[in-house]
Design an enzyme around this catalytic site. Structure first.
Site, mmCIF file in Angstrom:
data_model
loop_
_atom_site.group_PDB
_atom_site.id
_atom_site.type_symbol
_atom_site.label_atom_id
_atom_site.label_comp_id
_atom_site.label_asym_id
_atom_site.label_seq_id
_atom_site.Cartn_x
_atom_site.Cartn_y
_atom_site.Cartn_z
ATOM 1 N N ASP A 1 0.893 -1.145 0.000
ATOM 2 C CA ASP A 1 0.000 0.000 0.000
ATOM 3 C C ASP A 1 0.933 1.197 0.000
ATOM 4 O O ASP A 1 1.573 1.491 1.013
ATOM 5 C CB ASP A 1 -0.885 0.004 1.260
ATOM 6 N N HIS A 2 1.034 1.875 -1.136
ATOM 7 C CA HIS A 2 2.118 2.859 -1.244
ATOM 8 C C HIS A 2 1.934 4.021 -0.272
ATOM 9 O O HIS A 2 2.895 4.724 0.034
ATOM 10 C CB HIS A 2 2.305 3.345 -2.692
ATOM 11 N N HIS B 1 -6.114 2.387 1.390
ATOM 12 C CA HIS B 1 -5.315 3.528 1.861
ATOM 13 C C HIS B 1 -5.912 4.199 3.104
ATOM 14 O O HIS B 1 -5.217 4.441 4.085
ATOM 15 C CB HIS B 1 -5.180 4.575 0.759
#
Ligand code: NAD
Length: 490
Positions: free
Chosen positions: A179-180, A242
């Protein structure tokens, strides 16, 4: 000040989907920057693997083009680009057949003693077949790691099926679900802020915090990807992953240690403590929206290509956490396309001072606000009430105590992209900033009933003006509790 890099062990990284969009925009430029900073050890190999007909020279030219397109000119001296493209290789493989797998095996042969990472930058329907092929070609070594990207399912059932596919081929300790958002400097700073300082943690609870706001706003529309986006929507694309992750990091208990399982155990506990939103609660606590046509472009429905679509490109929600720390302190989250500006931030709104010793005319005392900004300018700001400077007696004004990281580190320091950090964490074998399978499932288990109610007509999408802060009901979600959103981009 020079950015510090910690060398990593020798590794081979195979990027399935190496010719795709994500690889060009994020992975190859990210690896280039790590290479430039001297972090890639001698002999590191990056192998693009995809279906396209291409040889190593072709992939090197493709890599060069990706860097020239997505890295600022000043940051890519030709000599650096030349040296980097020399370490990339290519294998043509088809996920759905045996074609090409022996070529990939040849490139990896004799290199079993080093870290071997497979990055699946391909559509999720290929995850299972690629895992099977990697296994069948005998490419899994004790130091093998597998990296996957969202979407990790579209509901609990599909997420479970995907987890099963992955865990049939790999141990959980080998799986890196990216999950950047978690790779952002500020997200890690949130943990440092909370757990490396004695200042905030005593206040980090419902006795002192009135509410928390989490915003991930985008100014861009869905554009030409509208048809694809319309199959998912903001709840699946942003909230389930996110926003839930940011909520967990804000709300979690201090882990005993900063290690991957300790941190992920605490995040999981938060997900399990979320107040269920079901049935008619969905209409009360969830607002969905679609942007209208504006001077700069068509409406969401036009871009989605379906005038009857009920898919949301905006979501706002009020979320409760049923535990001792947070009982009575709501978390408000919102995300959407085509909003006023692009900004992602977490706002901790502390309670008002219990009593004001100042006369009413000195100005209203505002509750302190801690703003943790993820993008565009990563940094942390604490809003304090101070005396308005100058003569004129005692007047109170709200002023920011600003910690902008770019300034703090020296303006010429480039902030590493989240993918850079996460890719190096994969090589190091550090899973702290990656989602564990049970976290992904717990987030879906909470979202599923909300999506189900929406599918049956709850929280029908409201139209909002392009370039605004979202639908009016989103503002009402706060107003009815006597609160207000921080203006997007304030
Ligand atoms: P893309 O369509 O641009 O690229 C797909 C890649 O898969 C290409 O390299 C293609 O050659 C390869 N491929 C397709 N069929 C194959 C097969 N049968 N065998 C082997 N390789 C095959 O996709 P993308 O935008 O790079 O996205 C990849 C994945 O990452 C998707 O799951 C996407 O949802 C996810 N993702 C993308 C982004 C992004 O910014 N693009 C962001 C987050 C997540």
């Amino acid at each position: 000040m020079v950015a510090k890099t910690v060398p990593v062990d020798p590794f081979d990284l195979v990027v399935f989907g190496g010719t795709g969009d994500l690889a060009a925009r994020k992975l190859l430029p990210g690896l280039f920057h790590r290479f430039q900073s001297g972090q890639l050890p001698e002999g590191a190999k990056i192998i693009g693997a995809a279906r396209g007909e291409m040889d190593t020279k072709g992939f090197q030219a493709h890599t060069r083009k990706a860097i020239e397109t997505f890295v600022a000119k000043a940051d890519r001296p030709k000599a650096d680009v030349d040296a980097f493209v020399a370490i990339v290789d290519y294998a043509r493989v088809d996920a759905m057949s045996n074609a090409g797998w022996s070529d990939l095996a040849k490139l990896l042969k004799g290199r079993e003693d080093r870290v071997r990472a497979f990055y699946l930058s391909v559509a999720p329907r290929f995850f299972g077949p690629i895992c099977d092929q990697i296994g069948a070609a005998g490419l899994v070594t004790p130091l093998t790691r597998l990296v996957v990207e969202k979407p990790l399912g579209r509901d609990l059932e599909s997420a479970r099926a995907l987890n099963k596919q992955l865990s049939d081929a790999f141990d959980e300790s080998q799986l890196y679900r990216i999950d950047h958002y978690l790779g952002k400097e500020t997200v890690q700073n949130l943990m440092a802020l909370r757990f490396a300082n004695a200042l905030f943690e005593p206040l980090w609870n419902s006795h002192h915090i009135d509410h928390v706001q989490i915003t991930a706003a985008e100014s861009v529309p869905v554009g030409t990807r509208g048809g694809y986006y319309d199959q998912n929507g903001a709840m699946r694309d942003m909230v389930q992953n996110h926003l839930m992750q940011l909520l967990c990091l804000t709300a979690m208990e201090p882990p005993a240690k900063f290690d991957s399982d300790a941190v992920r155990d605490e995040k999981l506990k938060v997900l399990k403590a979320l107040t269920p939103i079901t049935g008619t609660d969905v209409d009360r606590d969830v607002v969905r929206g679609q942007y209208a046509e504006g001077p700069d472009g068509p409406s969401y429905l036009t871009e989605a290509g379906d005038p009857t679509s009920k898919t949301e490109c905006f979501v706002a929600m009020k979320i409760g956490i049923d535990n001792w720390r947070w009982a009575g302190t709501p978390f408000y989250i919102r995300t959407g396309k085509r909003l006023r500006t692009r900004v992602s931030e977490i706002v901790i709104r502390f309670k008002d001072a219990p009593h004001s010793i100042f006369d009413a005319q000195v100005g209203g005392l505002k509750g302190n606000e801690l703003v943790i900004r993820l993008q565009p300018d990563e940094g942390i700001q604490l809003r304090l009430n101070i005396k308005d400077p100058g003569p004129g007696g005692m007047r109170i004004a709200s002023a920011p105590l600003d910690m902008s990281f770019a300034e703090d580190l020296g303006r010429d320091i480039r902030m590493p992209d989240a993918y850079e950090r996460l890719l190096m964490d994969v090589v190091r074998g550090d899973q702290t900033l990656f989602m564990r399978g049970d976290e992904v499932e717990a987030a879906w288990a909470w979202i599923d009933p909300i999506m189900e109610a929406c599918d049956h007509g709850a929280a029908a999408p409201q139209t909002y003006a392009a370039g605004s802060d979202g639908p009016s009901d989103s503002l009402m979600l706060m107003h009815r509790d006597g609160r207000r959103w921080r203006e997007i981009g304030a």
